[in-house]
Design an enzyme around this catalytic site. Structure first.
Site, short mmCIF file in Angstrom:
data_model
loop_
_atom_site.label_atom_id
_atom_site.label_comp_id
_atom_site.label_asym_id
_atom_site.label_seq_id
_atom_site.Cartn_x
_atom_site.Cartn_y
_atom_site.Cartn_z
N TRP A 126 0.82 -1.22 0.00
CA TRP A 126 0.00 0.00 0.00
C TRP A 126 0.85 1.27 0.00
CZ3 TRP A 126 -4.37 -0.10 -2.11
CH2 TRP A 126 -5.21 -1.20 -1.98
N ASP A 147 -1.68 6.69 6.28
CA ASP A 147 -2.77 5.90 5.70
C ASP A 147 -3.21 4.88 6.75
OD1 ASP A 147 -4.46 4.20 4.41
OD2 ASP A 147 -3.08 3.68 2.77
N LYS A 166 -12.70 -1.22 6.15
CA LYS A 166 -12.03 -2.15 7.06
C LYS A 166 -12.62 -2.03 8.47
CE LYS A 166 -9.26 -2.41 3.44
NZ LYS A 166 -8.19 -1.62 2.87
C1 PLP Z 1 -7.68 -1.11 1.62
C2 PLP Z 1 -6.55 -0.14 1.68
C3 PLP Z 1 -6.39 0.90 0.75
C4 PLP Z 1 -7.30 1.06 -0.45
O1 PLP Z 1 -8.52 1.53 -0.13
P1 PLP Z 1 -9.60 1.87 -1.27
O2 PLP Z 1 -10.70 2.41 -0.45
O3 PLP Z 1 -9.92 0.60 -1.99
O4 PLP Z 1 -9.00 2.87 -2.18
C5 PLP Z 1 -5.34 1.77 0.92
N1 PLP Z 1 -4.49 1.65 1.93
C6 PLP Z 1 -4.59 0.66 2.84
C7 PLP Z 1 -3.60 0.58 3.96
C8 PLP Z 1 -5.63 -0.27 2.73
O5 PLP Z 1 -5.73 -1.25 3.65
#
Ligand code: PLP
Length: 359
Positions: free
Chosen positions: A101, A171, A195
């Site tokens: 990511w 993030d 999540k």
């Molecule tokens: C799931 C995830 C993303 C992507 O999220 P989207 O909503 O699909 O764009 C980005 N960073 C992390 C750490 C993730 O777990």
């Protein structure tokens, strides 16, 4: 019948939240309509939206000088929105590369700014976090970006980096609300909802006020944090159902004892699974113990070629979505807030039985 859903995202939601949503789905607050069918500018929805933000602020103890934005577009859109808002043209931005990511985030940032990879976990095979003392940051960077929890690799920072006067950007998609967080350490926190917050289609941004108003020319208004904040995240129609449902999740979290209670629960869940994996002699987790994720636990089987059978037999026992990410294979169990300890115990029971039969 509800299953224990170990998906990395969209992930399991708390059953009481789903039941509440179902109970008011066709007639929300006596309106004779669902929450999906009412104006986002109507008094009832605005009140629901405000309350969701207030509860989130309370849960995370968000300081008053931070704005909370409820946005569409997923965390991935923020990979672009962040440099557009925080890096003037020609600026350098620092990124810590610790897995899939953060790699995506820095790849996207490279379209807008000069990316300095301050640290890269390559030497550890992306199974550990490089010690902060070894990072090579650019002192003039517009911000320092990192990914506190790498959802695919199952690698988590055991510390919050000290970025000095440089804004720290995180993030938090797969770790937000899993335990208390000192928001004041950050310039900006962002998280896709699917999540630990609610349905996909919603992204939270928590941004320090002094970072608003810096968007570069050409930034679309809906991505300009100042413009969105000025309109209370209703510059255009927000993902109303997802916002409403996130509010129900925040209420649920509060009722369960808040983030301190989540921390105790999540620690016990993770420890239960890692302890079993390490002692099993059949399963293994490759991540350095200090950097093991509480939320996403990847593991491998000692006998090759059994992954599909493992996943199928587990699913028959009501333990679903245990396949690892398609890019890395193996298995992965995601243990977000909505996964109860009983689900982890059921998984360990199945794993032990599977190992006995196939070991
Ligand atoms: C799931 C995830 C993303 C992507 O999220 P989207 O909503 O699909 O764009 C980005 N960073 C992390 C750490 C993730 O777990």
């Amino acid at each position: 019948m509800r299953v224990y859903n170990f998906s990395a995202g969209p992930a399991m939601l708390p059953l009481p939240v789903l039941e509440r949503a179902r109970s008011e789905l066709t007639d929300w607050q006596g309106s004779g309509m669902s929450v999906m069918e009412v104006s986002h500018r109507g008094k009832a929805f605005v009140e629901t939206a405000r309350r969701a933000e207030a509860t989130l602020r309370e849960l995370l103890a968000v300081p008053a000088n931070y704005r909370v934005l409820f946005l569409a577009g997923g965390a991935t859109l923020q990979f672009s929105a962040i440099p557009m808002n925080l890096a003037p043209p020609g600026a350098t931005v620092d990124y810590v590369h610790t897995g899939a990511w953060s790699k995506k985030a820095l790849g996207e940032a490279g379209r807008y700014a000069r990316v300095n990879v301050a640290a890269d976990a390559k030497d550890s095979g992306y199974f550990a976090i490089p010690p902060e003392a070894s990072w090579r940051r650019d002192p003039s960077a517009a911000y320092l970006h990192y990914t506190p929890n790498e959802t695919i690799g199952g690698v988590e920072f055991p510390f919050i980096p000290d970025s000095g006067s440089v804004p720290l950007v995180a993030d938090c998609s797969s770790t937000i609300l899993s335990r208390p967080l000192d928001v004041a350490r950050f310039g900006l926190i962002y998280a896709g909802a699917q999540k630990n917050i609610g349905p996909s289609g919603l992204t939270l941004v928590i941004v320090r006020e002094d970072l608003l108003g810096r968007a570069r020319d050409g930034t679309p208004s809906v991505l300009d944090y100042r413009a969105v904040a000025a309109e209370g995240s209703m510059l255009n129609t927000p993902p109303t159902f997802a916002w409403y449902l996130a509010g129900l999740v925040f209420d649920w979290l509060k009722g369960e004892g808040g983030l301190a209670a989540m921390e105790r629960r999540n620690r016990e869940k993770a420890e239960t699974l890692y302890r079993y994996i390490d002692a099993s002699g059949f399963y293994s987790n490759p991540v350095a113990p200090a950097c093991r994720s509480w939320m996403n636990v990847p593991f491998r089987l000692a006998v090759a070629g059994l992954e599909q059978r493992f996943a199928e037999e587990a699913a028959r026992e009501g333990l679903t979505n245990l396949e690892g990410h398609r890019s890395v294979g193996g298995m992965r169990a995601s243990l977000y807030n909505a996964m109860p300890l009983e689900g982890v115990r059921a998984l360990v029971g199945f794993m032990s039985e599977f190992a006995r039969r196939n070991g």
